[in-house]
Scaffold this active site. Structure first.
Site, PDB file in Angstrom:
ATOM      1  N   SER A  94      43.693  41.682  43.497  1.00 50.54           N
ATOM      2  CA  SER A  94      42.829  40.920  42.598  1.00 50.54           C
ATOM      3  C   SER A  94      42.545  41.730  41.333  1.00 50.54           C
ATOM      4  O   SER A  94      43.466  42.048  40.575  1.00 50.54           O
ATOM      5  CB  SER A  94      41.563  40.505  43.346  1.00 50.54           C
TER       6      SER A  94
ATOM      7  N   ASP B 175      44.578  29.214  44.158  1.00 46.27           N
ATOM      8  CA  ASP B 175      43.881  30.228  43.385  1.00 46.27           C
ATOM      9  C   ASP B 175      43.873  29.829  41.906  1.00 46.27           C
ATOM     10  O   ASP B 175      44.926  29.473  41.363  1.00 46.27           O
ATOM     11  CB  ASP B 175      44.610  31.568  43.551  1.00 46.27           C
TER      12      ASP B 175
ATOM     13  N   HIS C  15      42.402  32.219  46.934  1.00 47.72           N
ATOM     14  CA  HIS C  15      42.339  33.639  46.591  1.00 47.72           C
ATOM     15  C   HIS C  15      41.602  34.415  47.687  1.00 47.72           C
ATOM     16  O   HIS C  15      40.489  34.075  48.071  1.00 47.72           O
ATOM     17  CB  HIS C  15      41.573  33.763  45.270  1.00 47.72           C
TER      18      HIS C  15
END
Length: 298
Positions: free
Chosen positions: A134, A237, A267
């Site tokens: 991320s 996501d 996500h």
């Protein structure tokens, strides 16, 4: 046992594998204005002089959350599985430490690991990978670009980058020519775990200019000469399409790139449902992706 919060979800890290298979060292690294901690996991092979490839890992959490415990268990397992030394970086967090503090801390940690290879049982000739999840994937992508132009890495180049569900392009900086490809910001604006509102908050805390390539690495004028990249993207996501675009930009520039997509999941889904088939595939892909990077992207 240690816990942390990500998007309102409480994540707990437990002891996860026999310590007879690895050893752990915490080190202090000097950075501008202070010092940070890195946690080093080194396999135990039975050979006192054994050396291993290196992975420098940068945790996720929107540049504002997370710590050394967040990925501790999975990194110990990764070290055993890959027979690699893992350096887990506790970079300083926004908003107290806004952009580019976390990036600069992470870059300093990468250099520290290279300079202290002997101390942490590393042979850079066996592999030198920067990776992250991320926001950590964002930092890893930017570091790969920084290192390309830095004389420090001329004789010890990065050999791979692992970018798992990375942020690569701020939503306010979408180039006109790519806007038709970047639909996931709208399609997945109400997604579970990470949605439009939470992304806006994280960007606000980080305080980086939207069009700065050190926030939006897709905006670098050139992606040539980068190390091979393994990129992972989730279908639900908001960051999905920028990850897919980034993979294409790297490929078009001649960078060996492997892209794995996980349809129908949001996500960071693997933290909530680690035993579903998509999470198990992501784990397998992570291991095989690192091996692919250690083999030079071949």
């Amino acid at each position: 046992m240690a816990s942390f919060s990500l998007g309102g979800l409480l994540i707990t890290s437990h002891g996860c594998c026999p310590e007879s298979k690895y050893r752990v060292q915490d080190h202090k690294v000097s950075v501008e204005g202070g010092e940070i901690t890195v946690r080093v996991v080194i396999p135990k092979s039975g050979d006192a002089g054994a050396t291993y490839p290196l992975v420098v890992w940068l945790h996720g959490g929107g540049w504002a959350l997370g710590n050394l415990d967040q990925d501790d268990c999975s990194l110990r397992l990764l070290s055993i599985e890959l027979q690699a030394t893992i350096v887990n970086v506790d970079y300083r967090l926004a908003p107290r430490y806004p952009f580019p503090t976390g990036l600069n801390d992470s870059y300093a940690a990468v250099k520290w690991a290279a300079l202290n290879a002997d101390q942490i049982s590393v042979s850079l000739a066996k592999g030198f990978i920067v990776g992250g999840l991320s926001a950590g994937g964002n930092l890893a992508a930017v570091i790969a670009h920084r290192a390309r132009a830095d004389p420090f890495f001329r004789d010890k180049p990065l050999t791979g980058q692992h970018l798992s569900i990375p942020a690569t392009l701020h939503y306010e900086a979408y180039p006109e020519k790519y806007k038709s490809e970047l639909r996931s910001w709208e399609d997945n604006k109400d997604a579970k775990i990470l949605n439009e509102d939470s992304i806006r908050r994280f960007y606000k805390h980080y305080q980086a200019p939207a069009d700065d390539p050190e926030l939006s690495p897709a905006l670098y004028p050139s992606h040539a000469g980068l190390p091979p990249a393994h990129i992972q993207v989730c279908g639900l996501d908001p960051l999905r399409d920028e990850g897919i675009l980034y993979a294409r930009l790297l490929r078009d520039a001649g960078t060996p790139t492997r892209l794995d997509i996980y349809p129908g999941v949001p996500h960071g889904f693997q933290t909530m449902a680690p035993n579903i088939s998509a999470a198990l595939k992501l784990k397998d892909d992570t291991y095989s992706g690192f091996r692919w990077l250690f083999a030079g992207g071949k």
